[in-house]
Design a protein around this motif. Structure first.
Motif, PDB file in Angstrom:
ATOM      1  N   ALA A   2       0.835  -1.197   0.000  1.00 48.89           N
ATOM      2  CA  ALA A   2       0.000   0.000   0.000  1.00 48.89           C
ATOM      3  C   ALA A   2       0.866   1.241   0.000  1.00 48.89           C
ATOM      4  CB  ALA A   2      -0.907   0.002   1.229  1.00 48.89           C
ATOM      5  N   PRO A 174      -3.730   0.717   5.291  1.00 50.30           N
ATOM      6  CA  PRO A 174      -4.727  -0.221   4.759  1.00 50.30           C
ATOM      7  C   PRO A 174      -6.130   0.366   4.774  1.00 50.30           C
ATOM      8  CG  PRO A 174      -4.076  -0.841   6.981  1.00 50.30           C
ATOM      9  CD  PRO A 174      -3.138   0.264   6.566  1.00 50.30           C
ATOM     10  N   GLU A 179      -6.764  -5.813   3.704  1.00 50.12           N
ATOM     11  CA  GLU A 179      -5.487  -5.212   3.308  1.00 50.12           C
ATOM     12  C   GLU A 179      -4.541  -5.126   4.495  1.00 50.12           C
ATOM     13  OE1 GLU A 179      -5.687  -1.284   1.668  1.00 50.12           O
ATOM     14  OE2 GLU A 179      -3.733  -1.484   0.691  1.00 50.12           O
ATOM     15  N   ARG A 182      -3.003  -8.514   4.742  1.00 51.93           N
ATOM     16  CA  ARG A 182      -2.073  -8.756   3.633  1.00 51.93           C
ATOM     17  C   ARG A 182      -0.759  -8.010   3.848  1.00 51.93           C
ATOM     18  NH1 ARG A 182      -0.607  -6.182  -0.710  1.00 51.93           N
ATOM     19  NH2 ARG A 182      -2.157  -4.519  -0.482  1.00 51.93           N
TER      20      ARG A 182
END
Length: 268
Positions: A2, A174, A179, A182
């Motif tokens: 990200a 995130p 996310e 991850r």
């Protein structure tokens, strides 16, 4: 990975009806610049006081260039960027939040002023990282906001202090829990720091962090949480599988670096 969500909005034309909500100096069109920062004398160095922090906040409302001029003025007074970050930008962000809570600013103006503060950190990043000699550290750090966080200025500032201390730092913002998971599992990290600004995801984090730690390839992973909640309601973070840190950026870097050095010494 990200990307850090940098807000780059420029100051929009100000609605006449919104002027009544502005702090007095800005409403009257008082110029904001070095002449107002600690008077006209730039000799000697003193701690940044509330009046100077208010000037930076007003400058951020006027525009990015005005905010830069305030920082330049502080530098001419002899303030280091570390002092400006800790004693100027950090309390300025809190002051903008206070003005918002007191209905002196609306959400849009607060967001724009905060974006200008964040842009200052990006503008001065190179100079800040070179301000003191860096000794490379063998550790990697992941810094995350809670899922869906709206603000990441504090997290980015903390990342700058860790980078200057020689750490390899990855920053993630995130957008949701998936996310967050991850990013947490995306690589080997020696430490993970999580900024928590609200209680929206505390239950999720309480359930998630033990699982993420157990699934990590690094059995000695250091996990710590900080951010606004650590200062406002640290007791709400005690249930998380992480160390709670309610300290400023330099103290946090020192605390985690010492913990890593201690763990490495014990392992040897």
């Amino acid at each position: 990975m990200a990307q850090f969500n940098l807000e780059t909005a420029q100051s929009p034309p100000m609605a006449e009806g919104a002027r009544h909500a502005l702090p007095e100096a800005l409403r009257q069109g008082v110029p904001v610049g070095p002449r107002l920062v600690g008077g006209t004398s730039f000799t000697g160095k003193s701690a940044l006081d509330l009046a100077q922090i208010q000037i930076l906040a007003q400058a951020c409302l006027q525009g990015l260039d005005a905010a830069r001029q305030v920082v330049f003025g502080w530098q001419r007074q002899g303030q280091s960027l570390e002092d400006i970050y800790v004693q100027g930008i950090t309390p300025c962000a809190r002051l903008l939040g206070d003005w918002w809570c007191a209905d002196r600013l609306d959400f849009a103006m607060t967001t724009i002023a905060s974006a200008h503060l964040q842009q200052l950190l990006h503008d001065f990043s190179s100079e800040f990282l070179q301000e003191t000699p860096t000794q490379h550290q063998p550790w990697s750090l992941l810094l995350l906001t809670e899922p869906g966080a709206q603000h990441s200025l504090g997290l980015f500032m903390l990342s700058e202090f860790f980078k200057r201390a020689g750490w390899v730092v990855t920053v993630g913002v995130p957008q949701d829990v998936s996310e967050f998971k991850r990013l947490f599992q995306s690589d080997w990290f020696d430490a993970v720091g999580i900024s928590v600004s609200s209680d929206r995801h505390l239950d999720t984090l309480a359930a998630l962090l033990p699982k993420l730690r157990e699934s990590s390839d690094n059995l000695g992973l250091q996990v710590f949480v900080g951010g606004p909640m650590a200062f406002i309601a640290p007791e709400r973070l005690q249930g998380l599988a992480a160390e709670v840190l309610a300290e400023d950026a330099p103290a946090t870097v020192s605390r985690i670096t010492q913990a890593m050095a201690g763990a490495a010494a014990r392992a040897n």
